[in-house]
Design a protein around this motif. Sequence first.
Motif, PDB file in Angstrom:
ATOM      1  N   GLU A 154     -59.805  93.270  10.496  1.00  0.00           N
ATOM      2  CA  GLU A 154     -59.709  93.523  11.940  1.00  0.00           C
ATOM      3  C   GLU A 154     -60.657  92.616  12.717  1.00  0.00           C
ATOM      4  OE1 GLU A 154     -58.305  98.049  12.868  1.00  0.00           O
ATOM      5  OE2 GLU A 154     -60.428  97.742  12.441  1.00  0.00           O
ATOM      6  N   THR A 279     -59.113  93.523  17.072  1.00  0.00           N
ATOM      7  CA  THR A 279     -59.628  94.850  17.394  1.00  0.00           C
ATOM      8  C   THR A 279     -59.149  95.334  18.751  1.00  0.00           C
ATOM      9  OG1 THR A 279     -61.663  94.023  18.425  1.00  0.00           O
ATOM     10  CG2 THR A 279     -61.721  94.409  16.034  1.00  0.00           C
ATOM     11  N   GLY A 311     -66.116  92.321  18.369  1.00  0.00           N
ATOM     12  CA  GLY A 311     -64.675  92.517  18.454  1.00  0.00           C
ATOM     13  C   GLY A 311     -63.892  91.229  18.603  1.00  0.00           C
TER      14      GLY A 311
END
Length: 344
Positions: A154, A279, A311
């Motif tokens: 991710e 993400t 992220g």
Amino acid sequence: MRRLGTIGTVAVGCLLLSGAGVGTSQAQTTAAAAAPRIGVSTVQYDSPGGTVPAIVTAYNVPPGSKVTISATGSGASKVRCAGAVWQNPVRHTASRTCYLQLPVTPGSFTVRGTAKLTKDGVTRTVSGSGARPVKADGKKSPAPMSPAAIQRIERCGNTSNDVWLTFDDGGSAAQVTSILATLKRNNVKARFFFRGDWARENPALFKKIKDAGHVVGNHTSTHPALSRMGETSVGKQIDKGTAATGSPRLLRPPFGAGAFTTRLEQIAQAKGYRLCRWTTDTYDWDGPSTARMVERIKYGDYRSAPVTAGGVILMHGHGKHTAPGLQKIIDTVRAKHLRLAPLR
């Protein structure tokens, strides 16, 4: 590339999801007074034995409520919820990401979410399922992927607290030139996962991306769902994709299909690649306004988690409002006191 969407259907990373959504101003105005309910957004398909994300959302959450969310899977599937619940004060929703582990036997499986809403000492419990099941089809993945591997994929191997901006597929000369100019002006390094066929058709434009100092990832040659392709065909798609730069070299599976499968992970590693998903998804390919994308990045919603430290934000070079809205997207990330990967 033509993509279809219908009311009651949402999409993640160009892969259609089933679930409930709030889309009208009237619904937003009356949300706080309406009865709470549950929606579950999941991908429509992936490999038997693979794992897929499912966002469980409580709608019409009274302001000031404490919310906990859990989920279960049907049949032989298993569900694990991870991370914090995020609340969107604009939409009066609370959401959490859960992960559906599909059995190695093909079939259809659903996720049922449950939320407990507590306010003023009173707890209300609501449950619900996604509008469509997830089909475990395509090629089997022999072993489940570990939670640690899923988190690594991710975040695309990002071990820093920097937020990464990523752009998929391709775009027009005007769009790509505008994106590059905004990134340069803000000293932001991006990762470009443009299709191999786009790069072959736009060699000068693709060279500008590399010359500007950005990182190139592989998004295959023609953007097929790798979860449904045999090993030889997957290998050809990777070989004809854009050769990745940086370390590790990253492969982003189209639609995210197969991203959380040990089968595809092994094929990618044999080619010298690590898998990369995301993400936070702006859904820019679907044409949302800049304000809507900014809201999604800031608060998260029933389609995507908000951006946090380390992220990875998914965008597309061809998004209708991506190039003109990129400055506000960058400003929103920085307003959350997060650092974007620097270009220099």
